[in-house]
Design a protein around this motif. Structure first.
Motif, PDB file in Angstrom:
ATOM      1  N   UNK A  39       0.854  -1.176   0.000  1.00 15.78           N
ATOM      2  CA  UNK A  39       0.000   0.000   0.000  1.00 15.78           C
ATOM      3  C   UNK A  39       0.897   1.235   0.000  1.00 15.78           C
ATOM      4  N   UNK A  40       0.314   2.390  -0.282  1.00 10.41           N
ATOM      5  CA  UNK A  40       1.098   3.623  -0.240  1.00 10.41           C
ATOM      6  C   UNK A  40       1.555   3.922   1.183  1.00 10.41           C
ATOM      7  N   UNK A  41       0.760   3.514   2.162  1.00 14.23           N
ATOM      8  CA  UNK A  41       1.175   3.682   3.559  1.00 14.23           C
ATOM      9  C   UNK A  41       2.404   2.832   3.857  1.00 14.23           C
ATOM     10  N   UNK A  42       2.408   1.591   3.368  1.00 19.38           N
ATOM     11  CA  UNK A  42       3.566   0.723   3.570  1.00 19.38           C
ATOM     12  C   UNK A  42       4.799   1.305   2.896  1.00 19.38           C
ATOM     13  N   UNK A  43       4.611   1.903   1.722  1.00 19.92           N
ATOM     14  CA  UNK A  43       5.739   2.505   1.014  1.00 19.92           C
ATOM     15  C   UNK A  43       6.304   3.687   1.798  1.00 19.92           C
ATOM     16  N   UNK A  44       5.419   4.526   2.293  1.00 23.27           N
ATOM     17  CA  UNK A  44       5.866   5.666   3.100  1.00 23.27           C
ATOM     18  C   UNK A  44       6.585   5.183   4.357  1.00 23.27           C
ATOM     19  N   UNK A  45       6.080   4.114   4.981  1.00 27.37           N
ATOM     20  CA  UNK A  45       6.724   3.560   6.177  1.00 27.37           C
ATOM     21  C   UNK A  45       8.120   3.033   5.856  1.00 27.37           C
ATOM     22  N   UNK A  46       8.285   2.436   4.673  1.00 28.98           N
ATOM     23  CA  UNK A  46       9.589   1.937   4.261  1.00 28.98           C
ATOM     24  C   UNK A  46      10.588   3.081   4.123  1.00 28.98           C
ATOM     25  N   UNK A  47      10.187   4.134   3.439  1.00 34.65           N
ATOM     26  CA  UNK A  47      11.070   5.293   3.277  1.00 34.65           C
ATOM     27  C   UNK A  47      11.384   5.938   4.629  1.00 34.65           C
ATOM     28  N   UNK A  48      10.383   6.047   5.477  1.00 33.25           N
ATOM     29  CA  UNK A  48      10.583   6.661   6.798  1.00 33.25           C
ATOM     30  C   UNK A  48      11.545   5.837   7.650  1.00 33.25           C
ATOM     31  N   UNK A  49      11.467   4.512   7.527  1.00 31.39           N
ATOM     32  CA  UNK A  49      12.382   3.645   8.279  1.00 31.39           C
ATOM     33  C   UNK A  49      13.820   3.857   7.824  1.00 31.39           C
ATOM     34  N   UNK A  50      14.016   3.996   6.521  1.00 29.58           N
ATOM     35  CA  UNK A  50      15.356   4.244   5.986  1.00 29.58           C
ATOM     36  C   UNK A  50      15.891   5.594   6.451  1.00 29.58           C
ATOM     37  N   UNK A  97       9.006  -7.226   6.959  1.00 30.21           N
ATOM     38  CA  UNK A  97      10.284  -7.888   7.260  1.00 30.21           C
ATOM     39  C   UNK A  97      11.453  -6.965   6.925  1.00 30.21           C
ATOM     40  N   UNK A  98      11.340  -6.282   5.817  1.00 28.86           N
ATOM     41  CA  UNK A  98      12.394  -5.373   5.383  1.00 28.86           C
ATOM     42  C   UNK A  98      12.534  -4.203   6.347  1.00 28.86           C
ATOM     43  N   UNK A  99      11.423  -3.616   6.767  1.00 31.44           N
ATOM     44  CA  UNK A  99      11.456  -2.500   7.709  1.00 31.44           C
ATOM     45  C   UNK A  99      12.057  -2.936   9.043  1.00 31.44           C
ATOM     46  N   UNK A 100      11.724  -4.146   9.490  1.00 27.20           N
ATOM     47  CA  UNK A 100      12.271  -4.667  10.752  1.00 27.20           C
ATOM     48  C   UNK A 100      13.791  -4.766  10.682  1.00 27.20           C
ATOM     49  N   UNK A 101      14.317  -5.255   9.560  1.00 27.08           N
ATOM     50  CA  UNK A 101      15.771  -5.371   9.394  1.00 27.08           C
ATOM     51  C   UNK A 101      16.430  -3.995   9.343  1.00 27.08           C
ATOM     52  N   UNK A 102      15.802  -3.055   8.672  1.00 26.05           N
ATOM     53  CA  UNK A 102      16.339  -1.688   8.604  1.00 26.05           C
ATOM     54  C   UNK A 102      16.397  -1.083   9.995  1.00 26.05           C
ATOM     55  N   UNK A 103      15.309  -1.191  10.732  1.00 25.52           N
ATOM     56  CA  UNK A 103      15.224  -0.593  12.068  1.00 25.52           C
ATOM     57  C   UNK A 103      16.192  -1.241  13.044  1.00 25.52           C
ATOM     58  N   UNK A 104      16.525  -2.521  12.801  1.00 22.96           N
ATOM     59  CA  UNK A 104      17.459  -3.237  13.682  1.00 22.96           C
ATOM     60  C   UNK A 104      18.910  -3.023  13.277  1.00 22.96           C
ATOM     61  N   UNK A 105      19.142  -2.243  12.236  1.00 21.63           N
ATOM     62  CA  UNK A 105      20.510  -1.966  11.797  1.00 21.63           C
ATOM     63  C   UNK A 105      21.185  -3.140  11.130  1.00 21.63           C
ATOM     64  N   UNK A 106      20.404  -4.018  10.494  1.00 21.08           N
ATOM     65  CA  UNK A 106      20.959  -5.225   9.889  1.00 21.08           C
ATOM     66  C   UNK A 106      21.185  -5.110   8.383  1.00 21.08           C
ATOM     67  N   UNK A 107      21.020  -3.914   7.835  1.00 18.95           N
ATOM     68  CA  UNK A 107      21.163  -3.731   6.399  1.00 18.95           C
ATOM     69  C   UNK A 107      22.530  -3.157   6.046  1.00 18.95           C
ATOM     70  N   UNK A 108      23.040  -3.447   4.843  1.00 22.23           N
ATOM     71  CA  UNK A 108      24.307  -2.850   4.404  1.00 22.23           C
ATOM     72  C   UNK A 108      24.185  -1.330   4.290  1.00 22.23           C
ATOM     73  N   UNK A 109      25.324  -0.668   4.274  1.00 25.86           N
ATOM     74  CA  UNK A 109      25.315   0.797   4.183  1.00 25.86           C
ATOM     75  C   UNK A 109      24.909   1.294   2.805  1.00 25.86           C
ATOM     76  N   UNK A 110      25.209   0.513   1.774  1.00 27.22           N
ATOM     77  CA  UNK A 110      24.903   0.928   0.407  1.00 27.22           C
ATOM     78  C   UNK A 110      23.817   0.003  -0.166  1.00 27.22           C
ATOM     79  N   UNK A 111      22.717   0.602  -0.597  1.00 24.95           N
ATOM     80  CA  UNK A 111      21.587  -0.183  -1.101  1.00 24.95           C
ATOM     81  C   UNK A 111      21.050   0.468  -2.372  1.00 24.95           C
TER      82      UNK A 111
END
Length: 259
Positions: free
Chosen positions: A4-15, A207-221
Motif C-alpha cells: 500500500x502507499x502507507x507501507x511505502x511511506x513507512x519503508x522510506x521513513x524507516x530508511x 520484514x524489510x522495515x524490521x531489518x532496517x530498524x534493527x541496523x541489519x542492512x548494508x550501508x549501500x543499497x
C-alpha cells in the motif's frame, strides 16, 4: 497489509530514521557519498499516475530518486514526466528496443536514439535502464554489445555500471522482496547467493522495515520500485495482487525452462 502507499511511506521513513541518505542513479555515478546511502530507482512500466503519487510522497519526505519511463503509451505522459522532474527526481529512459524491434540490433539502436531524443525534448536524460520484458526472448542490454550508449551522452545503466560487490540490490519485482526467485531479468545472479547467506532475503515490506530498524542492512543499497504495485486498498490493490501472482507463475515457468 502490504504494498500500500502507507507501507511505502513507512519503508522510506524507516530508511530515513536509520540514517540513510538518498541519491538518484546519476548522482550515485558522479559523486562518492560516505555513510549510508540508498539509490532509489523506479521502473515506470504501467499505471503511470502511480509514479506521480510515489514521487510526491518522496518529495514530501525530502527523498530523491530516478524514474525510468518506457516509450509505450501506458508509461508515457509528457505532463507526468515533466511534473516528476519538477519534483527534483531524475528521469531516464526505460528501454526495450530489442524486444520491440524483434531482435534486429541495428533497428533497435535507431529506435533507441529516436525515443531517447523524444524524452530529451522534455527533460535532461543522463542514464537509462533496461526493461525486462520477461516474455521476450531478447535482452535489450545486448544492444550494447555492438553500440555504446556513452556515444549518446548517457553516463550509465544500472545493470551494467553498478559494482554489486559494493552495493546491495533490492527489488519489488513480483510484488514481493524475494521476487528474484521467479524473475527472468530483474536480478543480480552473481551476488544473490552471497546475500542470502548473510540473511539479506526478505518477503514482505514489514520484514524489510524490521531489518532496517534493527541496523541489519548494508550501508549501500539500490532499491528498484515498480510504482504500479503500490496502491491503497481497493480494486486496484486486489487486481494487482491477483494478476501479479499469475505473472509470477508464468515467469517461474520461463525461468525453469531456461535452466
Amino acid at each position: 497489509m502490504d504494498f500500500t502507499l502507507t507501507a511505502y511511506k513507512n519503508l522510506l521513513s524507516a530508511l530515513i530514521s536509520a540514517g540513510y541518505s538518498f541519491q538518484t542513479f546519476e548522482q550515485f555515478l558522479q559523486h562518492h557519498v560516505e555513510g549510508k546511502t540508498v539509490v532509489l530507482r523506479h521502473d515506470v512500466d504501467l499505471l503511470l499516475f502511480n509514479s506521480l503519487r510515489t514521487a510526491q510522497i518522496e518529495y514530501n519526505l525530502g527523498v530523491k530518486g530516478s524514474y525510468y519511463f518506457r516509450s509505450a503509451p501506458e508509461s508515457w505522459n509528457e505532463n507526468v514526466i515533466k511534473e516528476i522532474a519538477n519534483l527534483s527526481h531524475e528521469v531516464g529512459y526505460h528501454y526495450e528496443n530489442l524486444t520491440t524491434c524483434k531482435g534486429d540490433v541495428a533497428k533497435a539502436y535507431i529506435d533507441f536514439k529516436n525515443n531517447l531524443g523524444n524524452l530529451r525534448k522534455l527533460v535532461d536524460v543522463k542514464t537509462i535502464c533496461m526493461h525486462g520484458s520477461p516474455r521476450s526472448p531478447y535482452d535489450s542490454k545486448d544492444i550494447w554489445k555492438e553500440y555504446s550508449y556513452r556515444d549518446l551522452g548517457i553516463i550509465g545503466e544500472p545493470y551494467l555500471d553498478t559494482d554489486f560487490s559494493k552495493i546491495f540490490y533490492l527489488t519489488d519485482t513480483g510484488r514481493r522482496w524475494d521476487g528474484y526467485k521467479a524473475s527472468v531479468r530483474d536480478k543480480i545472479e552473481n551476488f544473490q547467493e552471497e546475500w542470502n547467506k548473510k540473511g539479506l532475503t526478505f518477503h514482505t515490506t514489514k520484514e524489510l522495515i524490521t531489518a532496517i530498524s534493527a541496523g541489519k542492512m548494508p550501508d549501500k543499497i539500490m532499491i528498484t520500485i515498480h510504482p504500479q504495485r503500490w496502491n491503497n486498498f481497493g480494486a486496484k490493490w486486489i487486481k494487482e495482487l491477483v494478476l501479479q501472482n499469475l505473472k509470477n507463475i508464468i515467469k517461474k515457468l520461463i525461468v525453469n525452462k531456461n535452466l
